[in-house]
Design a protein around this motif. Structure first.
Motif, mmCIF file in Angstrom:
data_model
loop_
_atom_site.group_PDB
_atom_site.id
_atom_site.type_symbol
_atom_site.label_atom_id
_atom_site.label_comp_id
_atom_site.label_asym_id
_atom_site.label_seq_id
_atom_site.Cartn_x
_atom_site.Cartn_y
_atom_site.Cartn_z
ATOM 1 N N ALA A 190 0.826 -1.207 0.000
ATOM 2 C CA ALA A 190 0.000 0.000 0.000
ATOM 3 C C ALA A 190 0.861 1.258 0.000
ATOM 4 O O ALA A 190 0.598 2.214 -0.745
ATOM 5 N N ASP A 191 1.906 1.276 0.828
ATOM 6 C CA ASP A 191 2.781 2.450 0.891
ATOM 7 C C ASP A 191 3.513 2.665 -0.429
ATOM 8 O O ASP A 191 3.676 3.804 -0.886
ATOM 9 N N THR A 192 3.959 1.575 -1.042
ATOM 10 C CA THR A 192 4.646 1.699 -2.328
ATOM 11 C C THR A 192 3.698 2.217 -3.397
ATOM 12 O O THR A 192 4.081 3.060 -4.230
ATOM 13 N N ALA A 193 2.463 1.739 -3.388
ATOM 14 C CA ALA A 193 1.479 2.224 -4.353
ATOM 15 C C ALA A 193 1.225 3.714 -4.167
ATOM 16 O O ALA A 193 1.109 4.462 -5.152
ATOM 17 N N ASP A 194 1.151 4.158 -2.914
ATOM 18 C CA ASP A 194 0.974 5.591 -2.653
ATOM 19 C C ASP A 194 2.167 6.396 -3.152
ATOM 20 O O ASP A 194 2.018 7.480 -3.719
#
Length: 259
Positions: free
Chosen positions: A87-91
């Motif tokens: 999720a953090d990488t996608a953000d």
């Protein structure tokens, strides 16, 4: 060497799972051994995931519920860290910001819209693929769950090879980035792919090449993501490692539904 291997196993299980294993060394040599042992941690996670889904099926559950259980076990055994990293990488990638700003977004505790959407579709894809495979028989779903988990951790081994820099001077990414030699990564990769083929062979027919192909394809997808993250962030972080693991696991499951 035996002592280093022991520290490597501790490093792999202590950093990649919730099992109560104390990491006794946190240096580059231990990190290298630990990332070479990462697929072993994945094997244990995968077998427990397969056991959860297979048990529900044997008790008369529907394939969908068995799939949910098999998808939930790896998340629980990693405290959701890989999903959080995804999720953090996608953000960070979705922000379109320069590297420093994107890395700052990734360190924030909240999850943005890109992260939520990515988590939703990745988990849906995992559950849908597992439900399809469990629908063919408990063995198909169980083998797929194990293969996906091992391949996911092999993606971390390959991402730790020399030439892949860390994006930050601290954190798990900095601890393991560049520790694994190309020869070591290739050797572990060959063993894991062969193991996936052997597991697929238990299902008969074209099981061996299908499962080997699923592992190779999943690693290819993870490598594409790795290259993109290195280009965008300047290197890898712990969040990127989580994203690579979830991406590889999902890709392996999806490939196994084909044909």
């Amino acid at each position: 060497m035996t002592s280093l291997n022991s520290h490597g196993v501790r490093f792999a299980f202590g950093t990649l799972t919730v099992f109560p294993v104390r990491v006794t060394r946190w240096d580059r040599e231990a990190a290298r051994a630990g990332m070479l042992c990462a697929p072993l941690a994945g094997l244990v996670v995968g077998l427990l995931s397969a056991a959860a889904g297979g048990l529900l099926l044997l008790l008369g559950s529907a394939p969908l519920l068995a799939a949910v259980a098999s998808a939930a076990v790896p998340a629980a055994l990693t405290r959701g860290l890989h999903l959080d990293g995804l999720a953090d990488t996608a953000d960070g990638l979705g922000s379109g910001k320069p590297a420093d700003d994107a890395l700052r977004i990734m360190k924030q505790s909240d999850i943005g819209p890109f992260g939520v959407i990515t988590l939703l579709f990745v988990l849906l894809a995992q559950v849908a693929a597992l439900a399809e495979l469990y629908g063919r028989g408990w063995a198909y779903g169980a083998v797929a769950a194990a293969v996906a988990a091992v391949t996911a951790r092999l993606a971390l081994t390959l991402a730790s090879r020399r030439g892949v820099p860390p994006a930050r001077p601290e954190g798990l990414g900095a601890a393991v980035a560049g520790t694994v030699t190309g020869r070591g990564a290739a050797a572990v990769g060959a063993v894991v792919v062969a193991g996936c083929a052997g597991a697929g062979a238990l299902l008969g027919g074209y099981g061996a090449p299908r499962h080997a192909l699923a592992a190779v394809a999943a690693l290819g997808v993870a490598q594409l993501l790795l290259r993109h993250c290195v280009r965008r962030f300047g290197g890898v972080t712990g969040d990127v490692f989580g994203a690579l693991a979830e991406t590889a696991a999902t890709a392996a499951l999806v490939v196994l539904t084909f044909g």
